[in-house]
Motif scaffolding. Structure first.
Motif, PDB file in Angstrom:
ATOM      1  N   ALA A   1       0.832  -1.202   0.000  1.00 32.10           N
ATOM      2  CA  ALA A   1       0.000   0.000   0.000  1.00 32.10           C
ATOM      3  C   ALA A   1       0.868   1.256   0.000  1.00 32.10           C
ATOM      4  N   ALA A   2       1.925   1.259   0.788  1.00 34.95           N
ATOM      5  CA  ALA A   2       2.827   2.416   0.830  1.00 34.95           C
ATOM      6  C   ALA A   2       3.507   2.602  -0.514  1.00 34.95           C
ATOM      7  N   GLY A   3       3.911   1.496  -1.135  1.00 32.22           N
ATOM      8  CA  GLY A   3       4.538   1.580  -2.461  1.00 32.22           C
ATOM      9  C   GLY A   3       3.575   2.124  -3.497  1.00 32.22           C
ATOM     10  N   ALA A   4       2.330   1.687  -3.455  1.00 34.57           N
ATOM     11  CA  ALA A   4       1.328   2.171  -4.405  1.00 34.57           C
ATOM     12  C   ALA A   4       1.039   3.649  -4.171  1.00 34.57           C
ATOM     13  N   ALA A   5       0.968   4.067  -2.911  1.00 31.38           N
ATOM     14  CA  ALA A   5       0.722   5.480  -2.611  1.00 31.38           C
ATOM     15  C   ALA A   5       1.889   6.334  -3.079  1.00 31.38           C
ATOM     16  N   ALA A   6       3.112   5.856  -2.866  1.00 32.17           N
ATOM     17  CA  ALA A   6       4.289   6.612  -3.317  1.00 32.17           C
ATOM     18  C   ALA A   6       4.293   6.740  -4.831  1.00 32.17           C
ATOM     19  N   ALA A   7       3.935   5.665  -5.536  1.00 29.56           N
ATOM     20  CA  ALA A   7       3.911   5.712  -6.997  1.00 29.56           C
ATOM     21  C   ALA A   7       2.851   6.694  -7.487  1.00 29.56           C
ATOM     22  N   ALA A   8       1.717   6.761  -6.770  1.00 27.75           N
ATOM     23  CA  ALA A   8       0.652   7.671  -7.180  1.00 27.75           C
ATOM     24  C   ALA A   8       1.080   9.135  -7.018  1.00 27.75           C
ATOM     25  N   GLU A   9       2.019   9.408  -6.123  1.00 31.51           N
ATOM     26  CA  GLU A   9       2.460  10.768  -5.851  1.00 31.51           C
ATOM     27  C   GLU A   9       3.614  11.219  -6.741  1.00 31.51           C
ATOM     28  N   LEU A  10       4.113  10.343  -7.580  1.00 30.73           N
ATOM     29  CA  LEU A  10       5.246  10.699  -8.438  1.00 30.73           C
ATOM     30  C   LEU A  10       4.827  11.718  -9.491  1.00 30.73           C
ATOM     31  N   PRO A  11       5.685  12.698  -9.764  1.00 26.86           N
ATOM     32  CA  PRO A  11       5.367  13.647 -10.830  1.00 26.86           C
ATOM     33  C   PRO A  11       5.496  12.952 -12.194  1.00 26.86           C
ATOM     34  N   PRO A  12       4.863  13.506 -13.219  1.00 28.95           N
ATOM     35  CA  PRO A  12       5.048  12.935 -14.556  1.00 28.95           C
ATOM     36  C   PRO A  12       6.535  12.929 -14.921  1.00 28.95           C
ATOM     37  N   LEU A  13       6.967  11.935 -15.666  1.00 29.14           N
ATOM     38  CA  LEU A  13       8.390  11.831 -16.021  1.00 29.14           C
ATOM     39  C   LEU A  13       8.896  13.074 -16.749  1.00 29.14           C
ATOM     40  N   ARG A  14       8.045  13.750 -17.477  1.00 31.91           N
ATOM     41  CA  ARG A  14       8.467  14.964 -18.171  1.00 31.91           C
ATOM     42  C   ARG A  14       8.918  16.041 -17.190  1.00 31.91           C
ATOM     43  N   GLU A  15       8.502  15.930 -15.934  1.00 34.01           N
ATOM     44  CA  GLU A  15       8.884  16.895 -14.906  1.00 34.01           C
ATOM     45  C   GLU A  15      10.099  16.462 -14.104  1.00 34.01           C
ATOM     46  N   VAL A  16      10.623  15.283 -14.391  1.00 35.18           N
ATOM     47  CA  VAL A  16      11.815  14.788 -13.686  1.00 35.18           C
ATOM     48  C   VAL A  16      13.014  15.150 -14.541  1.00 35.18           C
ATOM     49  N   ARG A  17      13.696  16.229 -14.165  1.00 35.24           N
ATOM     50  CA  ARG A  17      14.754  16.810 -14.991  1.00 35.24           C
ATOM     51  C   ARG A  17      15.828  15.792 -15.375  1.00 35.24           C
ATOM     52  N   GLU A  18      16.271  14.974 -14.435  1.00 41.30           N
ATOM     53  CA  GLU A  18      17.355  14.044 -14.744  1.00 41.30           C
ATOM     54  C   GLU A  18      16.959  12.970 -15.758  1.00 41.30           C
ATOM     55  N   ILE A  19      15.684  12.733 -15.922  1.00 38.32           N
ATOM     56  CA  ILE A  19      15.216  11.811 -16.956  1.00 38.32           C
ATOM     57  C   ILE A  19      14.932  12.591 -18.240  1.00 38.32           C
ATOM     58  N   ASP A  20      14.103  13.610 -18.140  1.00 40.78           N
ATOM     59  CA  ASP A  20      13.648  14.348 -19.319  1.00 40.78           C
ATOM     60  C   ASP A  20      14.806  15.029 -20.050  1.00 40.78           C
ATOM     61  N   GLN A  21      15.702  15.666 -19.320  1.00 42.76           N
ATOM     62  CA  GLN A  21      16.836  16.352 -19.957  1.00 42.76           C
ATOM     63  C   GLN A  21      17.725  15.351 -20.700  1.00 42.76           C
ATOM     64  N   ASN A  22      17.942  14.208 -20.092  1.00 44.88           N
ATOM     65  CA  ASN A  22      18.772  13.193 -20.745  1.00 44.88           C
ATOM     66  C   ASN A  22      18.077  12.571 -21.950  1.00 44.88           C
ATOM     67  N   MET A  23      16.752  12.493 -21.913  1.00 45.07           N
ATOM     68  CA  MET A  23      16.030  12.036 -23.102  1.00 45.07           C
ATOM     69  C   MET A  23      16.200  13.048 -24.236  1.00 45.07           C
ATOM     70  N   LEU A  24      16.245  14.332 -23.893  1.00 43.72           N
ATOM     71  CA  LEU A  24      16.486  15.365 -24.900  1.00 43.72           C
ATOM     72  C   LEU A  24      17.855  15.172 -25.535  1.00 43.72           C
ATOM     73  N   TRP A  25      18.887  14.957 -24.731  1.00 44.24           N
ATOM     74  CA  TRP A  25      20.245  14.792 -25.283  1.00 44.24           C
ATOM     75  C   TRP A  25      20.299  13.575 -26.195  1.00 44.24           C
ATOM     76  N   ALA A  26      19.714  12.472 -25.755  1.00 41.68           N
ATOM     77  CA  ALA A  26      19.707  11.262 -26.590  1.00 41.68           C
ATOM     78  C   ALA A  26      18.920  11.501 -27.882  1.00 41.68           C
ATOM     79  N   GLY A  27      17.792  12.178 -27.776  1.00 45.19           N
ATOM     80  CA  GLY A  27      16.985  12.475 -28.963  1.00 45.19           C
ATOM     81  C   GLY A  27      17.722  13.359 -29.956  1.00 45.19           C
ATOM     82  N   LEU A  28      18.472  14.334 -29.441  1.00 46.00           N
ATOM     83  CA  LEU A  28      19.257  15.195 -30.324  1.00 46.00           C
ATOM     84  C   LEU A  28      20.314  14.391 -31.075  1.00 46.00           C
TER      85      LEU A  28
END
Length: 136
Positions: free
Chosen positions: A14-41
């Protein structure tokens, strides 16, 4: 004793599910989104520039690392897949990439601009450049 284990396990899920529900969209996670931009470029440069190739194994390893990072942050495979497969996210990343290339002084709409941009990134030894290699 057995019931305590089940209750503890149920709370953990239940705690894991609640934590997952509170996660921001991946587009808002700079360390993921910014690196996807570099790879895409890097992919865009290699796709459009006949004198530059993408370093496939390095790129795949990098992308798997990003997937692992997102997973370790609590994102499910379905959430990661939805982000990666989203046409809207792809279009947003493309716009960000074009803006980035323009700010660097190159035309993102022409092979010449992308080749010059890619060559510059390779010469600088940037993260984008590390995914690319010149072929002549």
């Amino acid at each position: 004793m057995k019931q305590i284990k089940y209750v503890t396990l149920a709370f953990a899920f239940a705690a894991g599910a609640a934590a997952a529900a509170e996660l921001p969209p991946l587009r808002e996670v700079r360390e993921i989104d910014q690196n996807m931009l570099w790879a895409g470029l890097a992919i865009e440069v290699a796709d459009e520039c006949p004198t530059i190739e993408v370093r496939k194994l390095k790129g795949l390893s990098f992308l798997w690392g990003l997937k692992h990072k997102a997973s370790s942050m609590g994102y499910s495979d379905d959430q990661i897949r939805a982000y990666v497969d989203s046409d809207a996210e792809e279009a947003r990343i493309r716009r960000l990439g074009e803006d980035y290339i323009r700010r660097a002084g190159f035309d993102p709409k022409t092979p010449e601009g992308l080749c010059a941009f890619g060559a510059g990134e390779i010469a600088k030894g940037s993260l984008i450049g590390s995914f690319l290699r010149s072929v002549k």
